[in-house]
Write a protein that holds these residues in place. Structure first.
Motif, PDB file in Angstrom:
ATOM      1  N   ASN A  99       0.809  -1.223   0.000  1.00 49.30           N
ATOM      2  CA  ASN A  99       0.000   0.000   0.000  1.00 49.30           C
ATOM      3  C   ASN A  99       0.842   1.274   0.000  1.00 49.30           C
ATOM      4  N   LEU A 100       1.954   1.242  -0.732  1.00 57.01           N
ATOM      5  CA  LEU A 100       2.761   2.451  -0.888  1.00 57.01           C
ATOM      6  C   LEU A 100       2.244   3.253  -2.076  1.00 57.01           C
ATOM      7  N   LEU A 101       2.409   4.560  -2.018  1.00 59.12           N
ATOM      8  CA  LEU A 101       2.024   5.421  -3.143  1.00 59.12           C
ATOM      9  C   LEU A 101       3.171   5.430  -4.149  1.00 59.12           C
ATOM     10  N   SER A 102       2.875   4.997  -5.363  1.00 56.76           N
ATOM     11  CA  SER A 102       3.924   4.774  -6.361  1.00 56.76           C
ATOM     12  C   SER A 102       4.633   6.053  -6.781  1.00 56.76           C
ATOM     13  N   SER A 103       3.955   7.197  -6.661  1.00 60.24           N
ATOM     14  CA  SER A 103       4.550   8.456  -7.106  1.00 60.24           C
ATOM     15  C   SER A 103       5.467   9.084  -6.058  1.00 60.24           C
ATOM     16  N   LEU A 104       5.480   8.529  -4.850  1.00 57.05           N
ATOM     17  CA  LEU A 104       6.272   9.097  -3.758  1.00 57.05           C
ATOM     18  C   LEU A 104       7.528   8.280  -3.512  1.00 57.05           C
ATOM     19  N   THR A 105       8.581   8.938  -3.060  1.00 54.18           N
ATOM     20  CA  THR A 105       9.800   8.238  -2.678  1.00 54.18           C
ATOM     21  C   THR A 105       9.578   7.502  -1.355  1.00 54.18           C
ATOM     22  N   ALA A 106      10.543   6.680  -0.969  1.00 60.03           N
ATOM     23  CA  ALA A 106      10.443   5.965   0.299  1.00 60.03           C
ATOM     24  C   ALA A 106      10.265   6.930   1.465  1.00 60.03           C
ATOM     25  N   GLU A 107      11.083   7.988   1.505  1.00 56.71           N
ATOM     26  CA  GLU A 107      10.975   8.910   2.628  1.00 56.71           C
ATOM     27  C   GLU A 107       9.656   9.681   2.600  1.00 56.71           C
ATOM     28  N   GLN A 108       9.122   9.958   1.422  1.00 53.63           N
ATOM     29  CA  GLN A 108       7.827  10.633   1.341  1.00 53.63           C
ATOM     30  C   GLN A 108       6.692   9.716   1.778  1.00 53.63           C
ATOM     31  N   ASN A 109       6.773   8.429   1.424  1.00 51.74           N
ATOM     32  CA  ASN A 109       5.780   7.467   1.898  1.00 51.74           C
ATOM     33  C   ASN A 109       5.819   7.347   3.414  1.00 51.74           C
ATOM     34  N   VAL A 110       7.021   7.308   3.982  1.00 54.91           N
ATOM     35  CA  VAL A 110       7.159   7.188   5.432  1.00 54.91           C
ATOM     36  C   VAL A 110       6.596   8.423   6.134  1.00 54.91           C
ATOM     37  N   ALA A 111       6.811   9.594   5.562  1.00 56.83           N
ATOM     38  CA  ALA A 111       6.359  10.844   6.183  1.00 56.83           C
ATOM     39  C   ALA A 111       4.863  11.072   6.061  1.00 56.83           C
TER      40      ALA A 111
END
Length: 252
Positions: A99-111
């Motif tokens: 359920n990660l957002l594909s357009s966001l980086t790892a750190e953006q998904n975490v934040a």
């Protein structure tokens, strides 16, 4: 069968919880506690109520009867908005699908959970959490650039960025190969041992369950057994016995 503990000791507690879906009783008078800094696996035959237990304990489903508490907070006293806020601030979730957002980086998904809560995420905190899950060097990678195991690690980092009281994991290794699954299980175990994180994991896999401090077994929505210091072999044998017993009862 586990004994009820006091709310002061348990991060999450259920007392006499029943959950009905129409005429179907998914949970039947369940009393259970999850102590701080422990790792509990929830197992049982198909349709035994495992996922319903997790969803009810996490405030995603309201019980038909009984009481669910997170710390001293009775979830039955909260509005839907109150439940949403509690889940956002005090509960972490990890699922089989990342359920990660594909357009966001790892750190953006975490934040993302912090942004949704109206809080400005600190890059230092985000990087620290990524370091915890072994992905400090992947902060700027998007999901498509990460392996399945790395994506699940990002999902775990996202779940713990808010420092939740409890982390609920529903088949967290179900979409991973065995080697990667072992790495994720080792990470969850380490979080319990080194950070005092409370983890509750639904799984069908005896090897996954062997990483927990205890396993609680459900059958027809009821608590039917508990095992402490589980081994994969002992869990597999108990599951086989339970499945045979319930199949025999269904045929009778």
């Amino acid at each position: 069968m586990t004994e009820a503990r006091g709310a002061a000791e348990d991060v999450v507690s259920l007392e006499g919880v029943q959950k009905r879906f129409g005429s179907v009783v998914a949970l039947d008078s369940v009393t259970l506690g999850f102590a701080r800094g422990t790792f509990t696996a929830v197992m049982g035959p198909s349709g035994s109520g495992k996922s319903t237990l997790l969803q009810t304990a996490a405030g995603l489903e309201r019980p038909t009867a009984g009481t669910v508490r997170v710390g001293d907070t009775d979830l039955g006293t909260l509005s839907e908005t109150g439940l949403t806020l509690l889940r956002r601030e005090r509960i972490g979730f990890v699922f089989q699908s990342f359920n990660l957002l594909s357009s966001l980086t790892a750190e953006q998904n975490v934040a993302l959970p912090l942004r949704l809560a109206g809080r400005k995420p600190s890059r230092k905190d985000v990087r620290a959490v990524l370091q915890t899950v072994g992905l400090a060097d992947r902060a700027r990678h998007r999901p498509a650039e990460l392996s399945g195991g790395q994506q699940q690690r990002v999902a775990i980092a996202r779940a713990i960025i808010t420092k939740p009281d409890v982390l609920f994991a529903d088949e967290p290794t179900g979409a991973l190969d065995s080697r990667t699954g072992r790495e994720v299980l080792a990470l969850l175990r380490s979080m319990v041992d080194t950070q005092g994180q409370t983890v509750v994991m639904v799984t069908h896999d005896p090897f996954a369950a062997s990483h927990a401090d205890r396993v609680v077994f459900l059958g027809d929505g009821r608590l039917v057994a508990e095992m402490k210091a589980p081994t994969a072999q002992a869990v597999a044998e108990r599951m086989t016995a339970l499945e045979t017993a319930f199949e025999t009862a269904a045929e009778a």
